[in-house]
Design a protein around this motif. Structure first.
Motif, mmCIF file in Angstrom:
data_model
loop_
_atom_site.group_PDB
_atom_site.id
_atom_site.type_symbol
_atom_site.label_atom_id
_atom_site.label_comp_id
_atom_site.label_asym_id
_atom_site.label_seq_id
_atom_site.Cartn_x
_atom_site.Cartn_y
_atom_site.Cartn_z
ATOM 1 N N MET A 171 0.864 -1.187 0.000
ATOM 2 C CA MET A 171 0.000 0.000 0.000
ATOM 3 C C MET A 171 0.888 1.220 0.000
ATOM 4 S SD MET A 171 -3.339 0.179 2.369
ATOM 5 C CE MET A 171 -3.827 -1.402 1.752
ATOM 6 N N ASP A 172 0.385 2.339 -0.516
ATOM 7 C CA ASP A 172 1.307 3.485 -0.646
ATOM 8 C C ASP A 172 1.633 4.036 0.751
ATOM 9 O OD1 ASP A 172 -1.566 5.328 -1.669
ATOM 10 O OD2 ASP A 172 -0.677 5.104 0.318
ATOM 11 N N SER A 173 2.462 5.088 0.773
ATOM 12 C CA SER A 173 3.024 5.546 2.069
ATOM 13 C C SER A 173 1.912 5.970 3.040
ATOM 14 C CB SER A 173 3.962 6.732 1.804
ATOM 15 O OG SER A 173 3.234 7.693 1.077
ATOM 16 N N SER A 174 0.719 6.254 2.531
ATOM 17 C CA SER A 174 -0.333 6.724 3.467
ATOM 18 C C SER A 174 -0.876 5.553 4.294
ATOM 19 C CB SER A 174 -1.485 7.328 2.652
ATOM 20 O OG SER A 174 -1.958 6.319 1.750
ATOM 21 N N SER A 175 -0.590 4.340 3.835
ATOM 22 C CA SER A 175 -1.210 3.213 4.528
ATOM 23 C C SER A 175 -0.428 2.878 5.806
ATOM 24 C CB SER A 175 -1.166 1.990 3.604
ATOM 25 O OG SER A 175 -1.265 0.842 4.399
ATOM 26 N N SER A 176 -1.175 2.588 6.889
ATOM 27 C CA SER A 176 -0.472 2.179 8.112
ATOM 28 C C SER A 176 -0.611 0.670 8.310
ATOM 29 C CB SER A 176 -1.117 2.914 9.300
ATOM 30 O OG SER A 176 -2.508 2.578 9.279
ATOM 31 N N ALA A 177 -1.427 0.052 7.442
ATOM 32 C CA ALA A 177 -1.689 -1.372 7.648
ATOM 33 C C ALA A 177 -0.383 -2.151 7.574
ATOM 34 C CB ALA A 177 -2.617 -1.861 6.532
ATOM 35 N N THR A 178 -0.225 -3.079 8.556
ATOM 36 C CA THR A 178 0.965 -3.938 8.485
ATOM 37 C C THR A 178 0.682 -5.063 7.494
ATOM 38 O OG1 THR A 178 1.272 -3.495 10.811
ATOM 39 C CG2 THR A 178 2.525 -5.353 9.868
ATOM 40 N N LEU B 208 11.888 -12.707 -18.628
ATOM 41 C CA LEU B 208 11.889 -14.024 -17.975
ATOM 42 C C LEU B 208 12.409 -13.983 -16.540
ATOM 43 C CD1 LEU B 208 13.077 -16.304 -20.920
ATOM 44 C CD2 LEU B 208 10.783 -16.185 -19.908
ATOM 45 N N VAL B 209 13.123 -12.916 -16.160
ATOM 46 C CA VAL B 209 13.638 -12.869 -14.781
ATOM 47 C C VAL B 209 12.978 -11.780 -13.941
ATOM 48 C CG1 VAL B 209 15.911 -13.730 -15.540
ATOM 49 C CG2 VAL B 209 15.565 -11.266 -15.197
ATOM 50 N N HIS B 210 12.169 -10.902 -14.548
ATOM 51 C CA HIS B 210 11.724 -9.693 -13.817
ATOM 52 C C HIS B 210 10.911 -10.004 -12.563
ATOM 53 C CE1 HIS B 210 7.718 -10.069 -15.643
ATOM 54 N NE2 HIS B 210 7.327 -9.105 -14.824
ATOM 55 N N ASP B 211 10.176 -11.109 -12.530
ATOM 56 C CA ASP B 211 9.389 -11.486 -11.342
ATOM 57 C C ASP B 211 9.971 -12.721 -10.654
ATOM 58 O OD1 ASP B 211 6.048 -10.478 -12.535
ATOM 59 O OD2 ASP B 211 7.586 -9.394 -11.390
ATOM 60 N N LEU B 212 11.233 -13.018 -10.925
ATOM 61 C CA LEU B 212 11.883 -14.215 -10.340
ATOM 62 C C LEU B 212 11.840 -14.189 -8.811
ATOM 63 C CD1 LEU B 212 13.621 -16.788 -10.473
ATOM 64 C CD2 LEU B 212 15.622 -15.333 -10.883
ATOM 65 N N ALA B 213 12.019 -13.031 -8.213
ATOM 66 C CA ALA B 213 12.033 -12.924 -6.739
ATOM 67 C C ALA B 213 10.717 -13.387 -6.124
ATOM 68 C CB ALA B 213 12.326 -11.488 -6.318
ATOM 69 N N GLU B 214 9.647 -13.382 -6.938
ATOM 70 C CA GLU B 214 8.331 -13.778 -6.413
ATOM 71 C C GLU B 214 8.284 -15.259 -6.052
ATOM 72 O OE1 GLU B 214 6.047 -10.238 -8.911
ATOM 73 O OE2 GLU B 214 5.221 -12.270 -8.970
ATOM 74 N N ALA B 215 9.296 -16.005 -6.498
ATOM 75 C CA ALA B 215 9.390 -17.422 -6.077
ATOM 76 C C ALA B 215 9.627 -17.481 -4.572
ATOM 77 C CB ALA B 215 10.530 -18.101 -6.828
ATOM 78 N N GLN B 216 10.217 -16.439 -4.024
ATOM 79 C CA GLN B 216 10.504 -16.387 -2.586
ATOM 80 C C GLN B 216 9.476 -15.540 -1.824
ATOM 81 O OE1 GLN B 216 12.582 -17.890 -0.561
ATOM 82 N NE2 GLN B 216 12.013 -16.691 1.234
ATOM 83 N N VAL B 217 9.122 -14.375 -2.383
ATOM 84 C CA VAL B 217 8.283 -13.451 -1.598
ATOM 85 C C VAL B 217 6.837 -13.423 -2.077
ATOM 86 C CG1 VAL B 217 10.284 -12.020 -1.072
ATOM 87 C CG2 VAL B 217 8.808 -11.390 -2.996
ATOM 88 N N ALA C 268 9.446 0.624 -1.374
ATOM 89 C CA ALA C 268 10.780 0.343 -0.819
ATOM 90 C C ALA C 268 10.786 -1.005 -0.095
ATOM 91 C CB ALA C 268 11.178 1.463 0.142
ATOM 92 N N GLU C 269 9.714 -1.290 0.651
ATOM 93 C CA GLU C 269 9.636 -2.571 1.361
ATOM 94 C C GLU C 269 9.589 -3.723 0.368
ATOM 95 O OE1 GLU C 269 6.050 -1.705 3.472
ATOM 96 O OE2 GLU C 269 7.087 -1.131 5.344
ATOM 97 N N LYS C 270 8.761 -3.564 -0.669
ATOM 98 C CA LYS C 270 8.637 -4.620 -1.689
ATOM 99 C C LYS C 270 9.995 -4.830 -2.367
ATOM 100 C CE LYS C 270 5.914 -5.754 -5.869
ATOM 101 N NZ LYS C 270 6.871 -5.616 -6.996
#
Ligand SMILES: Nc1nc2c(ncn2[C@H]2C[C@H](O)[C@@H](COP(=O)(O)O)O2)c(=O)[nH]1
Ligand SMILES: [Mn+2]
Length: 211
Positions: free
Chosen positions: A1-8, A85-94, A106-108
């Motif tokens: 969520m954008d910076s306005s969101s406080s949701a964890t 082919l690699v742009h979403d590779l990290a999604e295998a983990q997260v 930044a967190e993502k």
């Protein structure tokens, strides 16, 4: 969520891989982890109750094919295919994090970068191939080169195309997926594809209303 969101953000991730020190075993662990891209469904569709949603790998495959359709001589097409082919590779983990889940950009990015570093160092021992994968992923994330900008356009256009196919097959309204993608296309050829897709969508909606 954008910076306005406080949701964890509520997400759980598998533990990062611990290298065994055996390069062959660790390489195989990387090969196995790629299966998660083949099986994990894209979150945006799951959250909108699409039945039989595509996987992350499905999305990247069509982007790789779209890269091969470009007729812009200034682009390195092979590099575009590899970036797709690699742009979403990290999604295998997260996992596949949507823009509406409570993570700042930044967190993502940090979660995904840590995942990529684990693949590169713990699984692939920093090999030249691993460094090439990381460099291509980083180039996409930075979004500065013409190839990275083009593939980011494909990321949006491919999603809009998939949304139009789901709307056709399942009559699920997915307007938000068009609103967040089509107006943001920048490459002239992809813009043209987007216009054609939207015209097709209008024709289908008109035919439906006439039935
Ligand atoms: N509900 C929405 N989900 C969206 C939107 N734009 C993107 N998304 C989804 C699509 C994917 O599941 C995920 C991110 O995709 P990447 O290819 O960028 O990893 O987010 C939207 O407007 N609404
Ligand atoms: Mn993507």
């Amino acid at each position: 969520m954008d910076s306005s969101s406080s949701a964890t953000p509520i997400r759980t991730f598998p533990p990062l891989y611990k290298s065994t020190g055996d390069e062959k075993k660790d390489m195989l662990a990387f090969i196995h982890v790629i299966e998660r891209l083949k099986t994990q469904k894209r979150t945006g569709w799951v959250n909108n109750n699409v039945s039989g949603p595509e996987s992350i790998a499905d999305h990247m495959y069509r982007m790789a094919m779209l890269s091969m359709l470009v007729d812009d001589q200034s682009l390195d097409v092979s590099k575009c295919v590899m970036i797709a082919l690699v742009h979403d590779l990290a999604e295998a983990q997260v996992g596949d994090i949507t823009p509406h889940e409570g993570f700042t950009k930044a967190e993502k990015h940090k979660l995904e970068e840590d995942a990529m570093k684990s693949f590169v160092h713990d699984m692939l021992h920093g090999s030249p191939a691993a460094q090439r994968i990381f460099a291509l992923w980083k180039e996409y994330e930075e979004g500065v080169t013409p190839e990275a900008k083009f593939v980011k356009d494909l990321d949006k256009f491919e999603m809009a195309t998939q949304a139009s196919e789901y709307e056709c097959d399942q009559k699920t309204p997915l307007q938000q997926f068009f609103d967040s993608s089509i107006p943001r296309l920048r490459h002239p050829q992809v813009q043209s594809w987007g216009e054609t897709l939207m015209q097709e969508r209008e024709d289908v909606q008109r035919q439906r209303q006439q039935q």
